[in-house]
Design a protein around this motif. Sequence first.
Motif, mmCIF file in Angstrom:
data_model
loop_
_atom_site.group_PDB
_atom_site.id
_atom_site.type_symbol
_atom_site.label_atom_id
_atom_site.label_comp_id
_atom_site.label_asym_id
_atom_site.label_seq_id
_atom_site.Cartn_x
_atom_site.Cartn_y
_atom_site.Cartn_z
ATOM 1 N N HIS A 59 8.983 -5.588 9.723
ATOM 2 C CA HIS A 59 8.285 -5.246 10.777
ATOM 3 C C HIS A 59 8.094 -4.402 10.310
ATOM 4 O O HIS A 59 6.953 -3.680 11.166
ATOM 5 N N SER A 60 6.562 -3.337 8.844
ATOM 6 C CA SER A 60 6.313 -2.367 8.860
ATOM 7 C C SER A 60 5.345 -2.331 7.285
ATOM 8 O O SER A 60 5.701 -2.979 6.230
ATOM 9 N N ILE A 61 4.622 -1.596 7.239
ATOM 10 C CA ILE A 61 4.412 -1.259 6.027
ATOM 11 C C ILE A 61 4.138 0.008 4.927
ATOM 12 O O ILE A 61 3.775 1.375 6.055
ATOM 13 N N VAL A 62 4.853 -0.434 4.210
ATOM 14 C CA VAL A 62 4.349 1.759 3.286
ATOM 15 C C VAL A 62 3.517 1.294 2.487
ATOM 16 O O VAL A 62 3.100 1.433 1.716
ATOM 17 N N ILE A 63 2.928 2.697 2.812
ATOM 18 C CA ILE A 63 0.626 3.196 2.197
ATOM 19 C C ILE A 63 1.483 4.114 1.280
ATOM 20 O O ILE A 63 1.434 5.235 1.748
ATOM 21 N N GLU A 64 0.806 3.885 0.008
ATOM 22 C CA GLU A 64 0.517 4.788 -0.728
ATOM 23 C C GLU A 64 -1.051 5.204 -0.293
ATOM 24 O O GLU A 64 -1.559 4.622 -0.864
ATOM 25 N N VAL A 65 -1.479 6.242 -0.324
ATOM 26 C CA VAL A 65 -3.148 6.674 -0.594
ATOM 27 C C VAL A 65 -3.835 8.087 -1.879
ATOM 28 O O VAL A 65 -3.207 9.042 -1.650
ATOM 29 N N GLU A 66 -4.205 7.253 -2.041
ATOM 30 C CA GLU A 66 -5.162 8.086 -3.070
ATOM 31 C C GLU A 66 -6.752 8.993 -2.639
ATOM 32 O O GLU A 66 -6.886 7.685 -3.010
ATOM 33 N N SER A 67 -6.815 9.444 -2.725
ATOM 34 C CA SER A 67 -8.444 10.100 -2.319
ATOM 35 C C SER A 67 -9.280 11.077 -2.638
ATOM 36 O O SER A 67 -8.760 11.761 -2.872
ATOM 37 N N SER A 68 -10.198 10.851 -2.508
ATOM 38 C CA SER A 68 -10.742 12.214 -1.997
ATOM 39 C C SER A 68 -10.843 13.581 -1.565
ATOM 40 O O SER A 68 -10.664 14.870 -2.043
ATOM 41 N N TYR A 69 -9.774 13.170 -0.728
ATOM 42 C CA TYR A 69 -9.277 14.130 -0.139
ATOM 43 C C TYR A 69 -8.222 14.373 -0.094
ATOM 44 O O TYR A 69 -7.818 15.229 0.841
ATOM 45 N N GLY A 70 -7.459 14.411 -1.212
ATOM 46 C CA GLY A 70 -6.371 14.436 -1.417
ATOM 47 C C GLY A 70 -4.966 12.883 -1.726
ATOM 48 O O GLY A 70 -5.155 11.672 -0.964
ATOM 49 N N SER A 71 -3.726 13.005 -1.974
ATOM 50 C CA SER A 71 -3.179 11.617 -1.613
ATOM 51 C C SER A 71 -1.688 12.143 -0.852
ATOM 52 O O SER A 71 -0.788 13.282 0.013
ATOM 53 N N GLY A 72 -0.715 10.989 -0.534
ATOM 54 C CA GLY A 72 0.095 10.450 0.185
ATOM 55 C C GLY A 72 0.719 9.449 0.476
ATOM 56 O O GLY A 72 0.490 8.652 0.334
ATOM 57 N N LYS A 73 1.463 9.261 1.478
ATOM 58 C CA LYS A 73 1.987 8.548 2.295
ATOM 59 C C LYS A 73 2.285 8.441 3.351
ATOM 60 O O LYS A 73 2.689 9.555 3.890
ATOM 61 N N CYS A 74 2.176 7.003 4.048
ATOM 62 C CA CYS A 74 2.847 6.973 4.859
ATOM 63 C C CYS A 74 4.088 5.929 5.761
ATOM 64 O O CYS A 74 3.503 5.087 4.766
ATOM 65 N N GLU A 75 4.622 5.441 6.297
ATOM 66 C CA GLU A 75 4.406 3.561 6.832
ATOM 67 C C GLU A 75 3.535 3.598 8.773
ATOM 68 O O GLU A 75 4.683 4.282 9.044
ATOM 69 N N ILE A 76 3.772 2.872 7.904
ATOM 70 C CA ILE A 76 2.553 1.845 9.816
ATOM 71 C C ILE A 76 3.732 0.966 10.221
ATOM 72 O O ILE A 76 4.123 0.181 9.851
ATOM 73 N N GLY A 77 3.431 0.563 11.709
ATOM 74 C CA GLY A 77 4.401 -0.559 12.087
ATOM 75 C C GLY A 77 3.338 -1.100 12.755
ATOM 76 O O GLY A 77 3.443 -1.933 13.156
ATOM 77 N N LEU A 78 2.830 -2.200 11.354
ATOM 78 C CA LEU A 78 1.917 -3.353 12.219
ATOM 79 C C LEU A 78 1.938 -4.047 10.593
ATOM 80 O O LEU A 78 2.482 -4.195 9.857
ATOM 81 N N LEU A 79 1.268 -4.835 10.556
ATOM 82 C CA LEU A 79 1.627 -6.399 9.910
ATOM 83 C C LEU A 79 0.649 -6.581 9.064
ATOM 84 O O LEU A 79 -0.516 -6.870 9.587
ATOM 85 N N GLY A 80 0.745 -7.226 7.849
ATOM 86 C CA GLY A 80 0.090 -7.764 7.333
ATOM 87 C C GLY A 80 -1.197 -6.926 6.020
ATOM 88 O O GLY A 80 -1.857 -6.338 6.966
ATOM 89 N N GLY A 81 -1.768 -7.655 5.401
ATOM 90 C CA GLY A 81 -2.880 -6.724 4.262
ATOM 91 C C GLY A 81 -3.968 -6.320 4.925
ATOM 92 O O GLY A 81 -4.631 -5.871 3.975
ATOM 93 N N LYS B 6 -3.329 2.876 -2.957
ATOM 94 C CA LYS B 6 -2.921 3.050 -3.985
ATOM 95 C C LYS B 6 -1.824 1.603 -4.241
ATOM 96 O O LYS B 6 -1.926 0.694 -4.873
ATOM 97 N N SER B 7 -0.506 1.521 -2.522
ATOM 98 C CA SER B 7 -0.401 0.305 -3.233
ATOM 99 C C SER B 7 0.622 0.116 -1.998
ATOM 100 O O SER B 7 0.054 1.081 -1.109
ATOM 101 N N ALA B 8 0.844 -0.928 -1.248
ATOM 102 C CA ALA B 8 0.733 -1.179 0.049
ATOM 103 C C ALA B 8 2.701 -1.714 -0.012
ATOM 104 O O ALA B 8 2.460 -3.100 -0.903
ATOM 105 N N THR B 9 3.658 -1.370 0.648
ATOM 106 C CA THR B 9 5.398 -2.473 0.183
ATOM 107 C C THR B 9 5.344 -2.630 1.729
ATOM 108 O O THR B 9 5.076 -2.057 2.531
ATOM 109 N N TYR B 10 5.601 -4.459 1.423
ATOM 110 C CA TYR B 10 5.905 -4.780 3.056
ATOM 111 C C TYR B 10 7.477 -5.132 3.295
ATOM 112 O O TYR B 10 8.262 -5.265 2.556
ATOM 113 N N LYS B 11 7.748 -4.792 4.398
ATOM 114 C CA LYS B 11 9.065 -5.029 4.830
ATOM 115 C C LYS B 11 9.169 -5.726 6.269
ATOM 116 O O LYS B 11 7.947 -6.281 6.488
#
Length: 501
Positions: A287-309, A280-285
């Motif tokens: 050295h990391s990316i904050v990701i918001e997920v919406e799915s048929s399995y549920g919804s939630g948010k996390c932050e990953i230590g990866l770079l780039g769209g 649903k959204s990706a916010t770039y920091k």
Amino acid sequence: MKKLKQIVSFLGLKKKVEDVEVLDLEIDSRKIKEGSAFLALKGTRTNGLKYMRSAQEAGAAAILYQDKNPPSDEDLEGVTIPVIKIPKDKKIGLLASWFYDNPSNKIGLIGITGTNGKSTITQLIAQWLSFGMDTKCAVLGTLGFGFLPDLQKSSNTTLDAVTLQKTLNQMVHQGAHYAALEVSSIGAVEGRIDGCSFSAAGYTNLTRDHLDYHKTMEKYAEAKLNFLKRVSPKRIVLNVDNEQGIKYSEELHGCVAYSCKSDFFSSTNSLLFNRYVWIKSATYKAHSIVIEVESSYGSGKCEIGLLGGFNVENFACALTVLLNLGFPLDKLLATASKLKPIKGRMECFTAEHKPHIVVDYAHTPDGVEQVLRGVREHHPDGEIWCVLGCGGDRDKGKRPIMAIKASVFADHAVFTSDNPRTEDPKAILDDMQNGVICEAHNYVCIEDREKAIKYAFEHATEKDCIVIAGKGHEDYQIFKDKTIHFSDREVACKLLGVKCD
């Protein structure tokens, strides 16, 4: 371990042989041990039939050859061990799978295909399962095979059919519950995955690559599709943000979709799939990316230590595959912070008051564009430099296109050598320049790769980011008459004055 009589019976032959034990299968005569069966196959560079006597001297119990590649009288001279023909209706992969007790039936084999992203996705899956879900997962691909972090080097993205089955068998005995396998289009066409039973599959994208092999994009797409057809549609995950993914979904009904487009949920594409994962959204920091997920399995948010769209897309594929295998969304998102950058894949090196350096394996036009777009998202205030070469003895048509991508999506481009192989490095640079010579003024050509990297570093400011593209994890450079040690990662660390792991 099988008896020679069992092998003859599996091949559907009535040939009389002694009831000797065969300990393993080998396609490399240099690896033959006492009791091995040597598969004398014809390769692109040599023919295994030339090494029949060498295999016998090393202790081979028998020699097998393919129907389309029979030995000559000269090949057979001095060979006294059984020489057995493999009928044309028997594939090497099926033979190897049977010999090693069908290991892919005992492990959850996950195949990932697509032009870009295979290495990162397979490693993310292996990391996530092994370190986040306490489920032992092996990985097999461009970066090597085995269990993270200790991988053995691989000469191909997808191992040959015999080595693949042997390796999967070893992984089963080492306690692996899953194995994530990069499935290259060439590997699929050449039968390297024959005999494999896949529990899940993921498709990422299809952009220009390997046309020196496939000749057309249509045949390239067909090779990917033929792999996907080996897997139950309900276990297939497709990126539907590209046209080819939609086309595949029309042939493979019941697949799971993933999308990173902001308008996915309001588009007609979303109506085609009962099961989906939407970023649903990706916010770039920095050295990391904050990701918001919406799915048929549920919804939630996390932050990953990866770079780039594009790593958001890679994350989405890995997440969707694991959700489709039954792993819970809440636990996957809670452990997503454990995911680490992949060696030579959008790998960032930094030091105080010096430019950031990113090393990436991007070696296709789309790959170059994506990595440069990704770096821009994380470095909006500085300028982007791109050091880029093109491989020799490969698709020449993509060279000017890659140069265009570098000059358009970077502020400064430095064209240099990659792996020239048998070609003249200057001729490759000429091909690249043909794409930009009339339009761009933001590039230079420096044939020596280390000098090219140093040039970018010396001219960049501490706010800038230098992307060294093309070779990623590789620690060698191939020329016509030699192969030398060369690592973009090591050069980057040396310039920054930091340790290279």
